[in-house]
Design a protein around this motif. Structure first.
Motif, short mmCIF file in Angstrom:
data_model
loop_
_atom_site.label_atom_id
_atom_site.label_comp_id
_atom_site.label_asym_id
_atom_site.label_seq_id
_atom_site.Cartn_x
_atom_site.Cartn_y
_atom_site.Cartn_z
N GLY A 634 -76.14 24.51 -31.93
CA GLY A 634 -76.39 25.27 -30.72
C GLY A 634 -75.25 25.27 -29.72
O GLY A 634 -75.31 25.96 -28.71
N THR A 635 -74.20 24.50 -30.01
CA THR A 635 -73.05 24.45 -29.11
C THR A 635 -72.07 25.56 -29.46
O THR A 635 -71.60 25.62 -30.60
N PRO A 636 -71.75 26.45 -28.53
CA PRO A 636 -70.77 27.51 -28.81
C PRO A 636 -69.41 26.91 -29.17
O PRO A 636 -68.94 25.98 -28.50
N LEU A 637 -68.79 27.44 -30.20
CA LEU A 637 -67.52 26.91 -30.66
C LEU A 637 -66.52 28.02 -30.92
O LEU A 637 -66.88 29.11 -31.36
N ILE A 638 -65.26 27.73 -30.63
CA ILE A 638 -64.15 28.55 -31.09
C ILE A 638 -63.42 27.76 -32.17
O ILE A 638 -63.62 26.55 -32.31
N GLY A 639 -62.59 28.43 -32.95
CA GLY A 639 -61.89 27.68 -33.97
C GLY A 639 -60.90 28.51 -34.76
O GLY A 639 -60.77 29.72 -34.56
N LYS A 640 -60.21 27.83 -35.65
CA LYS A 640 -59.24 28.51 -36.51
C LYS A 640 -58.92 27.61 -37.69
O LYS A 640 -58.77 26.40 -37.55
N THR A 641 -58.82 28.22 -38.85
CA THR A 641 -58.38 27.52 -40.05
C THR A 641 -56.89 27.75 -40.25
O THR A 641 -56.31 28.70 -39.70
N GLY A 642 -56.28 26.89 -41.06
CA GLY A 642 -54.86 27.05 -41.35
C GLY A 642 -54.51 26.45 -42.69
O GLY A 642 -55.01 25.38 -43.05
N THR A 643 -53.66 27.13 -43.42
CA THR A 643 -53.16 26.65 -44.71
C THR A 643 -51.69 26.99 -44.82
O THR A 643 -51.28 28.11 -44.49
N HIS A 644 -50.89 26.02 -45.23
CA HIS A 644 -49.48 26.31 -45.47
C HIS A 644 -49.18 26.07 -46.94
O HIS A 644 -49.29 24.93 -47.43
N ASP A 645 -48.81 27.13 -47.63
CA ASP A 645 -48.54 27.07 -49.07
C ASP A 645 -49.70 26.36 -49.76
O ASP A 645 -50.84 26.66 -49.52
N ARG A 646 -49.39 25.35 -50.57
CA ARG A 646 -50.45 24.69 -51.33
C ARG A 646 -50.46 23.18 -51.09
O ARG A 646 -50.89 22.40 -51.94
N TRP A 647 -49.96 22.78 -49.88
CA TRP A 647 -49.92 21.33 -49.66
C TRP A 647 -50.33 20.91 -48.24
O TRP A 647 -50.34 19.72 -47.95
N SER A 648 -50.67 21.84 -47.37
CA SER A 648 -51.02 21.44 -46.00
C SER A 648 -52.12 22.33 -45.45
O SER A 648 -52.03 23.56 -45.56
N THR A 649 -53.16 21.73 -44.90
CA THR A 649 -54.28 22.50 -44.36
C THR A 649 -54.68 21.95 -42.99
O THR A 649 -54.44 20.77 -42.68
N MET A 650 -55.31 22.81 -42.18
CA MET A 650 -55.82 22.38 -40.88
C MET A 650 -57.15 23.06 -40.59
O MET A 650 -57.43 24.15 -41.09
N MET A 651 -57.94 22.40 -39.75
CA MET A 651 -59.15 22.97 -39.19
C MET A 651 -59.20 22.54 -37.72
O MET A 651 -59.17 21.35 -37.43
N ILE A 652 -59.24 23.53 -36.84
CA ILE A 652 -59.33 23.25 -35.41
C ILE A 652 -60.57 23.94 -34.87
O ILE A 652 -60.81 25.11 -35.17
N GLU A 653 -61.35 23.22 -34.08
CA GLU A 653 -62.51 23.81 -33.43
C GLU A 653 -62.68 23.18 -32.05
O GLU A 653 -62.22 22.07 -31.80
N SER A 654 -63.35 23.92 -31.17
CA SER A 654 -63.50 23.42 -29.80
C SER A 654 -64.73 24.00 -29.15
O SER A 654 -65.03 25.20 -29.29
N SER A 655 -65.42 23.14 -28.42
CA SER A 655 -66.44 23.59 -27.49
C SER A 655 -65.77 23.79 -26.15
O SER A 655 -64.55 23.67 -26.03
N SER A 656 -66.54 24.04 -25.13
CA SER A 656 -65.96 24.14 -23.78
C SER A 656 -65.65 22.77 -23.22
O SER A 656 -65.08 22.67 -22.13
N LYS A 657 -65.98 21.69 -23.98
CA LYS A 657 -65.78 20.32 -23.49
C LYS A 657 -64.80 19.51 -24.32
O LYS A 657 -64.05 18.69 -23.78
#
Length: 845
Positions: A634-657
């Motif tokens: 129920g908490t609103p979230l923003i976010g973005k995934t990320g992948t660089h080639d085939r050896w590095s990944t990221m996941m970023i997400e954020s609420s207002s807090k």
């Protein structure tokens, strides 16, 4: 220590209370010390003034104390100790924390008349000096006050020793030797100075405070300093709870700490011989306590019959003691060692941490740290496949920059190891704070293209041709470069398509973001990242190098910097530099300067931040690439995934807090992570999702989260642009014109026309359409013709020839069979378009 001015009663039988210090000094030198000095060859007139000329003001600085790093206690109690750092293992205590038994043991063995003299026992001192000169004894005959003075001088010398020097150990030994020298002229002068300082100390401090100071500063062997640390180390207890035998043992050790220490297994005075030397000294102390009436005969007998039985509790210092929070601890330590708030030079900062008794209260919130660390331990082993696979997570409070959590899959160890499960690198940090080189952040860097897009006035509902292209023109600092986005491709190998920026963001479409960047400038995009606090992990500016592929995040950046950038969006545009320290107290309880708390409002305009958040919420929705990391609580979230080639990944997400970033990939090498690991149960590139989900879920539970502001109307508008009129162009010309204007092109059904079959004879829509919309073009089928327009009034023969010439089949009715009849009408009508070989009905009159 509390300061207290008092009248001294004991020096030279109370003379100090009756006459001035000069008179006492004169009497002391004349009656007892001068003859001894004469034995050493010092001139008599010098002896008469030596004592008076010695300094009488000893500066009693705080002794070296251990520094402690704390985390917040979610239960609201005392802060949680993460780690301690020390050069001397010392735990200062108050007088009330000393057991009476211990006090009696110290005084009976060291200075039974302590509370009756004024700092100096003249008779014993004179006898000791004479014996030392004669060489018949080397005893010091020092009072507790004099021993305190000696330890203060040793401590001052040790604090001034250069820890970076190759002779540091020898320098520390020299400090001890110079302060304890008891022979010859140097020994006599040291003793006189010690006496003069002792008299001064007794005037300024209470007896209890001097005794406490002595017990807090004294060495008990090795790096064990102070009675509390000694009680903990040797007997696993406290100074308040020592038994008679234990108290007597420690009182004995303090006389010659490195010889009488009880932590050796072999050699002289060790476990092998029952600590014979210390046992003798302990029994001496017990005897003095019995003689002074401090213990009964029964207590004496019981304690004397007790063997020395140490229960060694080896103190452990450093961040390895912080367990799953060790990497956060190391990050904090790196701040202390690198920020000038803690000293002008690296050496000063290191010494402050190990000597200064700092209490360092950090931002770490165990409500987030514990669940995040547990998920890390459950999901990603410390060494997954022996190919340097690592994972790290960090959570930052929106609007303050406070680091609430920092986790890592490896085990913390400061010494180098061939086992990849161990490292001291802080993956979430950078080179300055954590000794990490950062990682390629992939499509999480698209945030800065999105921000620049909005700041240039573009709408997130603008539609673009997001297909891969072999010759996309992009600007880099004003210069145009041709980019083959087809070669770069999209995740999963798709060709992309025409769609809105909202869709490109939710689906993380590379070719779509390249289409956006083609309307911007790469240098401006990197300037946005720079403005939002993002640098290379090395500290270099991200604007130092600008290439078209920057859109996809090939730069090595710390996860912490990226988490903080998304926190800037979530805050409405306020950038707060990450911080790990809330408060630092000095050993005396005063506040120490901490690194500057730096928050800047207006780094992003509120309408830009709100609209960016609006687009980024699509990533976390059901169809977005980040939905697997959404706890859907129920908490609103923003976010973005990320992948660089085939050896590095990221996941970023954020609420207002709270904003959370998770990186997973190779911290060395480029081995493929797109495979399932038996150690994790996940495809390695997918472990980011449950890690981020666990941390953000805990953050949502602890901090909650509000709805993000509504997006700006002008930045979400539907954008219409003029559609080129391509009717009459060849199909190749028409496609180039439409695609060049930003539209997609679809082939319609060929239509009847007498034009050549490669000529466009129809398009839909015409006029205006959303930028990037699909325009359907139709070419001629080559079968079109026109009913001759001049058929009316022709004779049957003339009309037949004309229709046949147009490729049509005439069908005359009966009215055209009479002589002299003329054409009056046709169906289709004259001038109408029709298909070749079709029938035209003709009527005459």
């Amino acid at each position: 220590m509390p300061h207290k001015t008092r009248t001294v009663k004991g020096v030279l039988g109370g003379l100090l209370g009756l006459v001035g210090l000069s008179a006492v000094a004169g009497l002391l030198v004349a009656t007892s010390v001068t003859p001894v000095i004469a034995m050493t060859g010092v001139a008599g007139n010098s002896a008469l003034t030596m004592f008076e000329k010695l300094p009488d003001n000893l500066k009693v600085d705080a002794p070296m104390e251990q520094s402690t790093i704390y985390a917040n206690n979610p239960a609201g109690g005392d802060p949680i100790v993460l780690a301690t750092f020390y050069e001397q293992n010392r735990v200062p205590i108050t007088y009330e924390q000393l057991s009476p038994t211990l006090i009696n043991a110290i005084l009976s063995s060291e200075d039974k008349n302590y509370y009756d003299h004024g700092g100096v026992n003249v008779g014993a001192t004179v006898k000791a000096v004479i014996d030392n000169v004669r060489g018949t004894s080397s005893r010091g005959a020092s009072t507790i006050t004099q021993q305190f003075v000696k330890n203060v001088q040793i401590q001052e010398c040790e604090q001034n020793a250069d820890t970076a020097s190759e002779t540091y150990a020898e320098d520390l030994q020299k400090c001890w030797e110079e302060a304890t020298e008891a022979t010859g002229a140097a020994g006599i002068e040291r003793k006189l100075q010690e006496m003069r300082y002792a008299i001064q100390i007794e005037k300024e401090y209470s007896k209890n405070d001097i005794l406490l100071g002595y017990l807090n500063i004294a060495n008990f062997g090795g790096t064990v300093y102070g009675i509390e640390a000694a009680a903990r180390y040797y007997f696993s207890t406290s100074a308040a709870n020592l038994s008679i035998a234990q108290a007597a043992t420690l009182a004995g050790i303090v006389q010659n700490p490195n010889s009488l220490r009880i932590d050796r297994a072999e050699g002289q005075n060790s476990l092998a011989d029952g600590f014979a030397d210390t046992l003798n000294r302990r029994d001496y102390v017990l005897g003095r306590m019995l003689a002074d009436g401090k213990i009964t005969q029964a207590e004496y007998d019981e304690a004397k019959a007790t063997p020395i039985q140490p229960a060694i509790q080896v103190p452990v210092q450093g961040c390895s003691t912080a367990g799953r929070s060790a990497y956060f601890c190391q990050y904090v330590k790196s701040i202390i060692e690198n920020d000038e708030a803690f000293g002008a030079s690296p050496q000063e900062r290191r010494e402050l941490l190990r000597r200064g008794g700092l209490k360092i209260y950090t931002t770490l919130d165990m409500r987030i740290q514990d669940p995040a660390a547990q998920a890390m331990a459950d999901i990603v082993p410390a060494n997954v496949d022996n190919q340097h696979f690592g994972a790290a997570g960090v959570s930052v409070e929106v609007g303050t920059g406070r680091i609430l959590s920092m986790t890592q899959n490896t085990n913390f160890q400061e010494t180098a190891s061939d086992d990849q499960a161990f490292t001291s690198l802080v993956f979430a940090g950078d080179a300055k704070y954590g000794n990490s080189g950062g990682f390629q952040v992939g499509s999480t860097y698209k945030l800065f293209t999105l921000i620049d897009w909005l700041e240039k006035g573009h709408s997130v509902n603008e539609v673009l041709n997001g297909r891969v292209q072999t010759n996309l023109k992009m600007k880099v600092c004003g210069d145009t470069q041709n980019v083959d986005t087809k070669k770069i491709g999209n995740f999963g190998g798709g060709q992309g398509g025409t769609n809105s920026v909202m869709n490109f963001t939710a689906q993380s479409l590379n070719s779509g973001y390249f289409a956006m960047a083609a309307k911007l400038d790469i240098c401006d995009i990197n300037k946005v990242a720079d403005r939002m606090g993002v640098t290379y992990a090395s500290g270099k500016k991200v604007t130092d190098q600008n290439v078209p592929s920057d859109v996809l995040g090939p730069k090595n950046i710390s996860p912490l910097a990226m988490a903080n950038a998304y926190a800037t969006v979530a805050s409405g545009g306020t950038l707060c530099a990450p911080r790990a320290i809330d408060k630092v107290l000095n050993a005396d309880g005063t506040e120490h300067e901490i690194p500057q708390i730096d928050c800047k409002e207006g780094v992003l305009a509120p309408e830009v931040a709100a609209t960016a958040a609006y687009a980024l919420q699509g990533v976390m929705a059901g169809g977005g690439t980040g939905s697997r990391a959404n706890p859907f609580d129920g908490t609103p979230l923003i976010g973005k995934t990320g992948t660089h080639d085939r050896w590095s990944t990221m996941m970023i997400e954020s609420s207002s807090k709270v904003a959370t970033a998770v990186w997973a990939g190779r911290w060395d090498g480029q081995a493929d992570i797109y495979r399932r690991s038996s150690g994790t149960g996940y495809t390695l590139n997918d472990v980011r999702y449950p890690l981020a989900k666990a941390a953000q879920s805990a953050a949502n539970d602890a901090y909650g989260g509000d709805r993000f502001p509504q997006p700006d109307n002008s930045l979400t508008r539907q954008v219409l642009t003029d559609v080129p009129n391509v009717v009459g162009m060849t199909i190749e010309e028409a496609r180039a014109a439409l695609e060049g204007a930003g539209f997609a092109v679809a082939d319609g059904t060929p239509v009847n026309s007498d034009q050549a079959t490669n000529i466009v004879v129809a398009q839909d829509p015409q006029g205006q359409a959303p930028n990037g919309a699909t325009i359907t073009i139709s070419v001629s089928n080559g079968q079109g013709t026109t009913v001759p327009a001049d058929l009316v009034g022709m004779s049957r023969g003339q009309a037949s020839a004309s229709l046949l010439g147009a490729g049509l089949s005439p069908q005359f009715d009966a009215t055209c069979s009479t002589g002299g009849s003329k054409v009056t009408a046709t169906d289709p009508a004259p001038g109408s378009a029709t298909t070749r070989s079709s029938t035209v009905n003709v009527a005459c009159g």
